[in-house]
Design an enzyme around this catalytic site. Structure first.
Site, mmCIF file in Angstrom:
data_model
loop_
_atom_site.group_PDB
_atom_site.id
_atom_site.type_symbol
_atom_site.label_atom_id
_atom_site.label_comp_id
_atom_site.label_asym_id
_atom_site.label_seq_id
_atom_site.Cartn_x
_atom_site.Cartn_y
_atom_site.Cartn_z
ATOM 1 N N HIS A 66 14.880 46.549 50.957
ATOM 2 C CA HIS A 66 15.533 46.856 52.227
ATOM 3 C C HIS A 66 16.787 47.654 51.906
ATOM 4 O O HIS A 66 17.621 47.229 51.119
ATOM 5 C CB HIS A 66 15.834 45.575 52.999
ATOM 6 C CG HIS A 66 14.582 44.875 53.411
ATOM 7 N ND1 HIS A 66 14.046 43.830 52.689
ATOM 8 C CD2 HIS A 66 13.719 45.103 54.442
ATOM 9 C CE1 HIS A 66 12.926 43.439 53.260
ATOM 10 N NE2 HIS A 66 12.705 44.189 54.325
ATOM 11 N N GLN A 71 5.558 40.285 47.719
ATOM 12 C CA GLN A 71 5.848 41.674 48.070
ATOM 13 C C GLN A 71 6.891 42.263 47.123
ATOM 14 O O GLN A 71 7.871 41.596 46.779
ATOM 15 C CB GLN A 71 6.381 41.764 49.496
ATOM 16 C CG GLN A 71 5.343 41.467 50.554
ATOM 17 C CD GLN A 71 5.872 41.739 51.952
ATOM 18 O OE1 GLN A 71 6.902 41.205 52.339
ATOM 19 N NE2 GLN A 71 5.173 42.556 52.707
ATOM 20 N N ASP A 110 9.451 44.061 47.597
ATOM 21 C CA ASP A 110 10.088 44.335 48.882
ATOM 22 C C ASP A 110 11.486 44.922 48.687
ATOM 23 O O ASP A 110 12.298 44.363 47.946
ATOM 24 C CB ASP A 110 10.200 43.025 49.655
ATOM 25 C CG ASP A 110 9.983 43.206 51.137
ATOM 26 O OD1 ASP A 110 9.772 44.350 51.563
ATOM 27 O OD2 ASP A 110 10.022 42.207 51.864
ATOM 28 N N HIS A 139 12.844 49.460 55.640
ATOM 29 C CA HIS A 139 11.956 48.526 54.958
ATOM 30 C C HIS A 139 11.012 49.354 54.079
ATOM 31 O O HIS A 139 10.470 50.357 54.540
ATOM 32 C CB HIS A 139 11.105 47.737 55.949
ATOM 33 C CG HIS A 139 11.877 46.977 56.968
ATOM 34 N ND1 HIS A 139 11.890 45.598 57.026
ATOM 35 C CD2 HIS A 139 12.659 47.392 57.997
ATOM 36 C CE1 HIS A 139 12.629 45.210 58.038
ATOM 37 N NE2 HIS A 139 13.106 46.280 58.649
ATOM 38 N N ARG A 176 1.770 33.872 55.193
ATOM 39 C CA ARG A 176 1.313 34.238 56.529
ATOM 40 C C ARG A 176 0.003 33.525 56.813
ATOM 41 O O ARG A 176 -0.898 33.500 55.969
ATOM 42 C CB ARG A 176 1.138 35.750 56.650
ATOM 43 C CG ARG A 176 2.444 36.498 56.407
ATOM 44 C CD ARG A 176 2.290 37.990 56.514
ATOM 45 N NE ARG A 176 3.519 38.663 56.104
ATOM 46 C CZ ARG A 176 3.640 39.982 55.989
ATOM 47 N NH1 ARG A 176 2.612 40.765 56.250
ATOM 48 N NH2 ARG A 176 4.785 40.510 55.602
ATOM 49 N N CYS A 209 12.882 40.299 55.019
ATOM 50 C CA CYS A 209 13.945 41.112 55.608
ATOM 51 C C CYS A 209 15.070 40.308 56.265
ATOM 52 O O CYS A 209 16.252 40.669 56.118
ATOM 53 C CB CYS A 209 13.372 42.148 56.578
ATOM 54 S SG CYS A 209 12.031 41.566 57.622
ATOM 55 N N LYS A 268 7.035 53.594 61.510
ATOM 56 C CA LYS A 268 6.767 53.471 60.080
ATOM 57 C C LYS A 268 5.853 54.591 59.592
ATOM 58 O O LYS A 268 5.137 55.222 60.368
ATOM 59 C CB LYS A 268 6.118 52.127 59.766
ATOM 60 C CG LYS A 268 4.763 51.911 60.423
ATOM 61 C CD LYS A 268 4.145 50.576 60.003
ATOM 62 C CE LYS A 268 2.789 50.353 60.687
ATOM 63 N NZ LYS A 268 2.098 49.151 60.193
#
Length: 674
Positions: free
Chosen positions: A404, A400, A402, A531, A382, A353, A485
């Site tokens: 945004h 991911q 992912d 997100h 991570r 992000c 979320k």
């Protein structure tokens, strides 16, 4: 007499001094039997608690999640009691209820250790305690009194001292088990004169309420989860409200063991975790890579047709980026250590992000560009503790899917509603139909931003769920530090729940990165950032898929879709022509020489979970036909090629190709229109 209110708004009169258990008994014998605890004015408490006039009381029964938690925590106490009886001098630390079970950590004297063979002995002692129907009796103590009470239990004393330090502002008790202590008073539960344990509770009235449990395994666990702390021995178990519920769970565990993605990934040659790489890192073998490519291709196609723009970002960044985003403040423990370079400190990225914010910020934006949907299959890293790693389900390097999405405040509710449709359609495309929705709200201690912004963002997510008519649970304080979320869990083929997809509203990163767009009024405005991950991560989603299908992937996802087997060596030249024709038709196909018996080759194909096996014999060569074996119908075949009734014989190759293409094409169409 006193009057108490029930959750449905009705009232009930009871004698002064009545307990929550008396209330349950007054409603019915069935409720009294199923009751394990109560909620009085919003606080969970024991059934022996007296209720007062005007109280609002709910009875917690053993067949609810709340009730099972009480059962499991109480059974953990019985486990600790049994161990201290069997191993005099044993020290016990913490023993919480967990999902589907409980555990307790022990420090045994004189270097003793638990073995799997000891579980039966401990279970037997636990059953004696249950049969004795010992009451759980609660008492409350000051800090000093509690330290004296647990003077022979150093781990309990350390917990009390850490609470004392935290209350005096000189320590941190955040990592304590929430069931251990609360406030300045230490509560304890005693079963007998010989055994007492420190706990907030509530607990069942007596051990006789706990007959249906099973100890499962022995493991190691560092005290306080600190890898430099002392290694303790952890006993895991499960507890349920009935004999049938326990049996069903144990059956599910047996099936889950058969479906373990780590085991199947190895057996099916999909991927591996080489020790040389280090913990939590996988390499994908060709067969696994085929499925991954199909997943990623599908994801790219859906995003391309869904109005998303593709972006790519690097794997590491200067630490200043993560200072701006807040990750170094709120997420540093989950990041890899810094790398000191000649021009600054760098980190492997834990999230995509912040970099997507930089893309938005790279030039002036207009309201006409919004919603701006950025998509990336981005690798992130991570640092998960070694003890938490679990194949693909808990991994240190992953990808991911992912997105945004930058929207105006007015667009947010509509966009979130559209995202819900998008997420559910992708999950359905991969065979999931049973969903659970959770709305996570702000943790005041671990979040940034004004109350007004949080309320507005939370309401937008809630409105989207309500507009879809979806039932959802609210998880108080479970949101990320930057916004609320929606988490979407799926239920797999054997009834387990997996958290996969997430939609998060974020007012904070646009503010931190000073993101702006020019509105229709020619004024500058701050966008809202959404997100969104569909798979969650490619790796975790693939692990769940393996277990959901037990490795029997649908034909469109199977890495190898068809195997062709000649009955004898003489049929091999024709088999090569069949394979060429299937390959030209887009089939992922191979063939195996007739160097061992046909029956053995059929059984091998079944073990590899191939959707189709085609057998070619004399008649097939002459007529250009095949014998079609479906993976679930494969039967032993004689060496001469004769087969059982479940094998379809004399199928023209062109007919098989037509049927195969229709199956795969229909699956693709259904996936795109899910």
């Amino acid at each position: 007499m006193i009057t108490v209110s029930l959750p449905d708004g009705s009232e009930r009169e009871l004698p002064d001094g009545a307990t929550a258990l008396d209330l349950a008994a007054s409603i019915g014998s069935g409720l009294k039997k199923a009751a394990v605890a109560a909620t009085v004015n919003g606080t969970d408490t024991d059934l022996t608690t007296e209720v007062a006039d005007g109280d609002v009381v709910a009875i917690i029964t053993n067949n609810t999640d709340q009730g099972r938690h009480v059962l499991r925590h109480s059974t953990a106490h019985v486990l600790a009691q049994a161990v201290t009886l069997l191993y005099p001098g044993a020290k016990f630390s913490v023993g919480p209820a967990i999902e589907n079970g409980f555990y307790y950590d022990f420090d045994l004297p004189d270097g003793q250790t638990f073995g799997e063979e000891d579980l039966g002995t401990i279970e037997k002692k636990m059953k004696e305690i249950v049969k004795a129907n010992q009451p759980f009796t609660r008492s409350e103590h000051s800090m000093a009194e509690a330290k004296q009470l647990f003077a022979d239990q150093p781990y309990k004393v350390e917990i009390i001292e850490r609470v004392e330090s935290a209350q005096q502002g000189s320590g941190d008790a955040d990592d304590l088990d929430a069931g251990e202590v609360s406030g300045e008073i230490i509560s304890a539960y005693r079963n007998t004169d010989e055994f007492v344990d420190m706990c907030v509770g509530p607990h069942v009235p007596s051990t006789g309420k706990l007959p249906w449990f099973k100890l499962q395994k022995v493991a190691g666990a560092h005290w306080r989860g600190n890898e430099s702390g002392k290694m303790l021995q952890r006993l895991y178990g499960t507890a349920w409200e009935s004999k049938q519920a326990l049996a069903d769970h144990l059956t599910q565990l047996e099936e889950a063991a058969k479906r373990d993605h780590r085991k199947l990934a190895n057996e099916l040659d999909l991927l591996s975790f080489p020790q040389e790489l280090g913990g939590g890192l996988a390499v994908w073998h060709p067969k696994g890579a085929i499925i991954r490519k199909l997943m990623e291709d599908y994801s790219r196609l859906r995003h391309e047709t869904g109005g998303y723009e593709f972006v790519y970002t690097p794997h590491l960044a200067n630490g200043k980026l993560f200072e701006t985003s807040g990750h170094l403040q709120w997420y540093k423990d989950g990041m890899y250590p810094p790398m000191e370079m000649d021009n600054g400190t760098y980190y492997m990225k834990p999230m995509n992000c912040p970099m997507h914010c930089l893309i938005f910020k790279s030039r002036q934006r207009s309201y006409r560009e919004l919603p701006l949907r950025l998509f990336e299959l981005g690798n992130v890293y991570r640092y998960e503790r070694a003890g938490t790693l679990h194949g693909l389900l808990r991994i240190r390097g992953f990808t991911q899917d992912d997105s945004h999405i930058f929207v105006t405040k007015e667009q947010m509710a509509t966009e979130v509603a559209g995202l819900l449709d998008f997420v559910l359609s992708v999950l359905r495309a991969f065979g999931f139909e049973d969903f659970t929705f959770n709305l996570s709200t702000r943790d005041p201690e671990k979040s940034v931003g004004s109350d007004e912004i949080w309320v507005e963002a939370t309401q937008a997510l809630q409105d989207a769920l309500d507009a879809h008519g979806l039932e959802y649970a609210v998880k108080e304080g479970d949101a990320a530090f930057y916004g609320p979320k929606i988490d979407i869990d799926v239920r797999d083929a054997i009834g387990r729940s997996w958290q996969l997809s997430t939609i998060q509203a974020d007012f904070q990163l646009p503010e931190r990165f000073e993101l702006e767009y020019v509105g229709a009024d020619n004024e500058r405005h701050q966008p809202i950032m959404l997100h969104r991950a569909l798979f969650g991560s490619i790796e975790r989603f693939f692990g769940v898929l393996i277990e959901h299908y037990a490795g029997d992937f649908p034909t469109w996802l199977a890495p190898l879709q068809v195997r062709v087997l000649p009955v004898a060596e003489a049929h091999e030249p024709h088999v090569e022509r069949v394979v060429a024709e299937l390959t030209e038709a887009g089939v992922r196909v191979d063939w195996v020489k007739a160097d061992v018996g046909l029956g053995k080759r059929i059984r091998t194909a079944k073990m590899e979970k191939l959707p189709y096996v085609l057998v070619v014999g004399d008649d097939d060569v002459a007529a250009n036909t095949v014998g079609v074996n479906l993976r679930h119908d494969m039967v032993p075949i004689n060496e001469d090629g004769s087969a059982g009734q479940d094998v379809e014989r004399d199928v023209p190759l062109a007919t098989f190709i037509e049927r195969f293409r229709a199956e795969v094409d229909n699956a693709a169409t259904a996936a795109l229109n899910a």
